[in-house]
Design an enzyme around this catalytic site. Sequence first.
Site, PDB file in Angstrom:
ATOM      1  N   CYS A  20       0.754  -1.045  -0.030  1.00 40.72           N
ATOM      2  CA  CYS A  20      -0.147  -0.035  -0.039  1.00 40.72           C
ATOM      3  C   CYS A  20       0.854   1.199  -0.006  1.00 40.72           C
ATOM      4  O   CYS A  20       2.287   1.246   0.276  1.00 40.72           O
ATOM      5  CB  CYS A  20      -1.008  -0.012   1.193  1.00 40.72           C
ATOM      6  SG  CYS A  20      -1.608  -1.458   1.446  1.00 40.72           S
ATOM      7  N   ARG A  34       2.906   1.189  -7.175  1.00 37.98           N
ATOM      8  CA  ARG A  34       3.120   0.067  -6.118  1.00 37.98           C
ATOM      9  C   ARG A  34       1.931  -0.897  -6.236  1.00 37.98           C
ATOM     10  O   ARG A  34       2.013  -2.007  -5.519  1.00 37.98           O
ATOM     11  CB  ARG A  34       3.291   0.630  -4.758  1.00 37.98           C
ATOM     12  CG  ARG A  34       4.516   1.541  -4.547  1.00 37.98           C
ATOM     13  CD  ARG A  34       4.208   2.601  -3.563  1.00 37.98           C
ATOM     14  NE  ARG A  34       4.277   1.985  -2.057  1.00 37.98           N
ATOM     15  CZ  ARG A  34       5.064   1.805  -1.423  1.00 37.98           C
ATOM     16  NH1 ARG A  34       6.244   2.664  -1.470  1.00 37.98           N
ATOM     17  NH2 ARG A  34       4.911   1.403   0.008  1.00 37.98           N
ATOM     18  N   TRP A  63      -3.803  -2.237  -0.916  1.00 39.60           N
ATOM     19  CA  TRP A  63      -3.852  -3.366  -1.547  1.00 39.60           C
ATOM     20  C   TRP A  63      -4.183  -4.538  -0.520  1.00 39.60           C
ATOM     21  O   TRP A  63      -3.785  -4.807   0.457  1.00 39.60           O
ATOM     22  CB  TRP A  63      -2.424  -3.741  -1.871  1.00 39.60           C
ATOM     23  CG  TRP A  63      -2.406  -4.856  -2.828  1.00 39.60           C
ATOM     24  CD1 TRP A  63      -2.264  -6.483  -2.687  1.00 39.60           C
ATOM     25  CD2 TRP A  63      -2.536  -4.916  -4.553  1.00 39.60           C
ATOM     26  NE1 TRP A  63      -2.404  -7.049  -3.634  1.00 39.60           N
ATOM     27  CE2 TRP A  63      -2.718  -6.248  -5.128  1.00 39.60           C
ATOM     28  CE3 TRP A  63      -3.166  -3.885  -5.278  1.00 39.60           C
ATOM     29  CZ2 TRP A  63      -2.933  -6.547  -6.281  1.00 39.60           C
ATOM     30  CZ3 TRP A  63      -3.103  -4.144  -6.543  1.00 39.60           C
ATOM     31  CH2 TRP A  63      -3.194  -5.607  -7.042  1.00 39.60           C
ATOM     32  N   ASN A  67      -0.095   0.938   6.644  1.00 37.74           N
ATOM     33  CA  ASN A  67       0.709  -0.085   5.561  1.00 37.74           C
ATOM     34  C   ASN A  67       1.114  -1.221   6.758  1.00 37.74           C
ATOM     35  O   ASN A  67       1.809  -0.799   7.619  1.00 37.74           O
ATOM     36  CB  ASN A  67       1.797   0.495   5.012  1.00 37.74           C
ATOM     37  CG  ASN A  67       1.466   1.410   3.807  1.00 37.74           C
ATOM     38  OD1 ASN A  67       0.317   1.709   3.714  1.00 37.74           O
ATOM     39  ND2 ASN A  67       2.408   1.763   3.241  1.00 37.74           N
ATOM     40  N   GLY A  68       0.929  -2.146   6.302  1.00 28.96           N
ATOM     41  CA  GLY A  68       1.444  -3.308   7.009  1.00 28.96           C
ATOM     42  C   GLY A  68       0.358  -4.308   7.534  1.00 28.96           C
ATOM     43  O   GLY A  68      -0.851  -4.354   6.823  1.00 28.96           O
ATOM     44  N   GLU A  72      15.255 -13.278 -24.792  1.00 27.42           N
ATOM     45  CA  GLU A  72      15.357 -12.566 -23.470  1.00 27.42           C
ATOM     46  C   GLU A  72      14.764 -13.315 -22.318  1.00 27.42           C
ATOM     47  O   GLU A  72      15.503 -13.532 -21.381  1.00 27.42           O
ATOM     48  CB  GLU A  72      14.536 -11.367 -23.792  1.00 27.42           C
ATOM     49  CG  GLU A  72      14.152 -10.243 -22.411  1.00 27.42           C
ATOM     50  CD  GLU A  72      15.518  -9.990 -21.909  1.00 27.42           C
ATOM     51  OE1 GLU A  72      16.924 -10.007 -22.497  1.00 27.42           O
ATOM     52  OE2 GLU A  72      15.516  -9.400 -20.756  1.00 27.42           O
ATOM     53  N   LYS A 112      17.191 -14.321 -19.073  1.00 28.84           N
ATOM     54  CA  LYS A 112      16.750 -13.642 -17.663  1.00 28.84           C
ATOM     55  C   LYS A 112      16.974 -14.877 -16.952  1.00 28.84           C
ATOM     56  O   LYS A 112      17.367 -14.934 -15.674  1.00 28.84           O
ATOM     57  CB  LYS A 112      15.344 -13.457 -17.666  1.00 28.84           C
ATOM     58  CG  LYS A 112      14.899 -11.963 -18.169  1.00 28.84           C
ATOM     59  CD  LYS A 112      15.395 -10.839 -17.247  1.00 28.84           C
ATOM     60  CE  LYS A 112      16.751 -10.435 -17.733  1.00 28.84           C
ATOM     61  NZ  LYS A 112      16.851  -9.437 -18.812  1.00 28.84           N
ATOM     62  N   GLU A 148      20.605 -16.099 -15.999  1.00 29.31           N
ATOM     63  CA  GLU A 148      21.323 -15.100 -15.201  1.00 29.31           C
ATOM     64  C   GLU A 148      20.815 -14.865 -13.850  1.00 29.31           C
ATOM     65  O   GLU A 148      21.476 -14.899 -12.960  1.00 29.31           O
ATOM     66  CB  GLU A 148      20.497 -13.516 -15.920  1.00 29.31           C
ATOM     67  CG  GLU A 148      21.726 -12.728 -15.934  1.00 29.31           C
ATOM     68  CD  GLU A 148      20.910 -11.368 -16.421  1.00 29.31           C
ATOM     69  OE1 GLU A 148      19.766 -11.456 -16.901  1.00 29.31           O
ATOM     70  OE2 GLU A 148      21.319 -10.331 -16.002  1.00 29.31           O
ATOM     71  N   HIS A 174      16.441 -28.740 -36.005  1.00 31.47           N
ATOM     72  CA  HIS A 174      17.621 -28.839 -36.644  1.00 31.47           C
ATOM     73  C   HIS A 174      18.607 -29.214 -35.589  1.00 31.47           C
ATOM     74  O   HIS A 174      19.568 -28.852 -35.565  1.00 31.47           O
ATOM     75  CB  HIS A 174      18.103 -27.723 -37.409  1.00 31.47           C
ATOM     76  CG  HIS A 174      17.092 -27.320 -38.511  1.00 31.47           C
ATOM     77  ND1 HIS A 174      17.014 -28.124 -39.632  1.00 31.47           N
ATOM     78  CD2 HIS A 174      16.340 -26.437 -38.621  1.00 31.47           C
ATOM     79  CE1 HIS A 174      16.083 -27.616 -40.612  1.00 31.47           C
ATOM     80  NE2 HIS A 174      15.578 -26.619 -39.867  1.00 31.47           N
ATOM     81  N   LYS A 197      25.876  -4.995 -13.072  1.00 33.54           N
ATOM     82  CA  LYS A 197      25.136  -4.334 -13.617  1.00 33.54           C
ATOM     83  C   LYS A 197      25.766  -3.675 -14.995  1.00 33.54           C
ATOM     84  O   LYS A 197      24.941  -3.626 -15.982  1.00 33.54           O
ATOM     85  CB  LYS A 197      24.478  -3.156 -12.621  1.00 33.54           C
ATOM     86  CG  LYS A 197      23.389  -2.233 -13.458  1.00 33.54           C
ATOM     87  CD  LYS A 197      21.956  -3.195 -13.461  1.00 33.54           C
ATOM     88  CE  LYS A 197      20.838  -2.574 -14.282  1.00 33.54           C
ATOM     89  NZ  LYS A 197      20.097  -3.564 -14.785  1.00 33.54           N
TER      90      LYS A 197
HETATM   91  C1  F6R Z   1      20.763  -8.904 -18.744  1.00 33.22           C
HETATM   92  C2  F6R Z   1      21.648  -7.812 -18.274  1.00 33.22           C
HETATM   93  C3  F6R Z   1      22.896  -7.540 -19.227  1.00 33.22           C
HETATM   94  C4  F6R Z   1      22.990  -6.273 -19.948  1.00 33.22           C
HETATM   95  C5  F6R Z   1      24.153  -6.201 -20.687  1.00 33.22           C
HETATM   96  C6  F6R Z   1      24.053  -4.862 -21.334  1.00 33.22           C
HETATM   97  O1  F6R Z   1      19.686  -8.800 -18.018  1.00 33.22           O
HETATM   98  O2  F6R Z   1      21.445  -7.063 -17.497  1.00 33.22           O
HETATM   99  O3  F6R Z   1      23.150  -8.476 -20.381  1.00 33.22           O
HETATM  100  O4  F6R Z   1      21.762  -6.241 -20.750  1.00 33.22           O
HETATM  101  O5  F6R Z   1      25.138  -6.385 -19.638  1.00 33.22           O
HETATM  102  O6  F6R Z   1      24.166  -3.894 -20.566  1.00 33.22           O
HETATM  103  P1  F6R Z   1      23.570  -2.098 -20.959  1.00 33.22           P
HETATM  104  O7  F6R Z   1      22.084  -2.282 -21.531  1.00 33.22           O
HETATM  105  O8  F6R Z   1      23.793  -1.363 -19.784  1.00 33.22           O
HETATM  106  O9  F6R Z   1      24.599  -1.810 -21.905  1.00 33.22           O
END
Ligand code: F6R
Length: 620
Positions: free
Chosen positions: A34, A59, A106, A132-133, A497, A501, A504, A520, A615
């Site tokens: 909430c 949220r 919520w 909230n809670g 994708e 994900k 990863e 194939h 990141k």
């Molecule tokens: C996938 C992921 C990485 C980035 C890649 C490119 O979830 O986080 O594969 O997509 O390192 O990063 P950017 O978009 O910052 O150039």
Amino acid sequence: MQDARRMQSQSCTVDGTMMGSLYAAGDRRSGRMCGIIGCVGDENVTHVLLQGLKRVEYRGYDSAGIATIDANSMNVRKGAGRLAEIEERCALSSLRGNIGVAHTRWATHGGVTDANSHPHTSCQERVAVVHNGIIENYVQLKKQLLGRGHLFKSETDTEVISHLIEQEYARVKNPLKATMLAAKKLRGQYAIAVLFQDRPDVIVGARKDAPMIIGVGDGKMFIASDVLAFIEHTDRTIFLDNLEFAELTKDRVRIFNSEGKQVRRKPTQVAWELSDLTKSDYAHYTRKEIDEQPRTVASATMQDQEALAAFARAIKGAKSLFITAAGTSYHAGLLMKSRLNKEAKIRCDAVLAGEFAEHLDWLGRGSTVVVFSQSGETADVLDAVKEAKKKGAKILSIVNAAGSSLARESDVTLLLNCGPEVGVAATKSFTSQVMVVNLVVDSVLGKRKANDLSRFSRAVEETLETEPQIAELADEYKEKPDFYFVARGYNYPVALEGALKLKELSYIHAEGMPASELKHGTLALIEKGTPVVAINPSGPLHDETLSNVEELKARGADVIGISDVHDQVYKHFVRVPKVDWERMPVVEVIPLQLLAYHVAVARRNDPDYPRNLAKSVTVK
Ligand code: F6R
């Protein structure tokens, strides 16, 4: 007896019955919480409260409401449904008062009804509470309060707080003390903001295991569960610590610990970006960022029109056109390539940034390179840009981080506007990239901008409601060694994708491929119970993909179909809403993001910080 002069409570019925029902059993599991905003000043605060509610809409919520005090009258207006509808039906903006609290709910205890919406008032209706809670001992407390003659109007756990405070206030006649005494009786989690009908100058706030932040303004004070709720008015904040209480008047904030001792705390300044960096009440940034997408897909479309036109012109005028990026951003690049090739009849190549050097011979003056990057700092991407510039190519970029190296190196930049992405896995940045791809290609094609964003945001919200089903699938398949993701044509990058994900975050081997490619080689790897996710929306490629699904099924695969149309061939079917085909990747990828997230959590991985991944990959 209710004093009509003092209290003008209004519950408004709003058509919004479907919303939230899937999650009514528990907000913590869904990661939704909430939202609270309170404000005291020397002028009408209703617009501040409404704006705050809009800010915390992302949220997730199923109801909303506001309480203000005006001329010694407590005015409460609330209802179930979407904020825009409640605002209209309950005439929220016509509320008056220099003090008020507001809430997006919520549902946890008690269904999605007008009566269960916050604020909750006491039986004398002298106190209004937003919360909230979860109050764990509310059943016992309610029993005691009923025994003392209190009358309850809702099924919520929150209402006991208003009755408890009213009871204490009658005795001690001090808002802060009454709140502290009541809080001593509560078990569970809470962030609360309280109004007292005969004290139109003070809001009391308290927190235990739920965030609460004070905003220090000029002649105006704010209290909220999320900095975003008041960031437009002040960036000076005080984060309440656990078991602290706050007393806000228009010119002063005082903070007390649970013993009633005043605590001195200086406000800290938060940058606009920092406000988005809190995890709020979510267990993980990744989950929060997945949930932000109804909002971020809309903000992605807010582009500088001149930059957009220049971007489209440079694409149309390019002698040779390349797209480059890494990871998730590359998948967005593939979507652009597909649309430019097929619809705009513009030939272009999409090349992974790390492989870009292999293509340099095709670049020269008059070439254009479109570069996708969330961070704008990925080393391979920056290297590709450097080499392309040496050849005289023009650089067009689609970036999230405005001040990044890539943005600075580009001739034209479009921003994703999705706020900082903290979770290592790209989630909201991908869907924002899809939105920007569509804007650019539509601009190249001279198509009129679609004006149905709120409908689309709702479709994204609806997609997020697949979460309980996805969490079950994650549980069922979390121990599988391999996963396959298949799709055709424009949806193929979504398969890539989904696989990325899952790898990863869960560390399970996963592959994304065109459904046509299965025969194939890959079919040899399909065994009884191998999970295969088929992304198969309605459209020209649907039936061909369905034939591939039949082949998979015949070899024992458990096929999870993601589509707007059901077919009995799927072992599991995840329905996503039908939206324009260009936007289908957005609604298709969200269940895949949720799948990766839930498998990771089920395997006790930290989805925010997966192993061996940063990141921003700033090294080659
Ligand atoms: C996938 C992921 C990485 C980035 C890649 C490119 O979830 O986080 O594969 O997509 O390192 O990063 P950017 O978009 O910052 O150039």
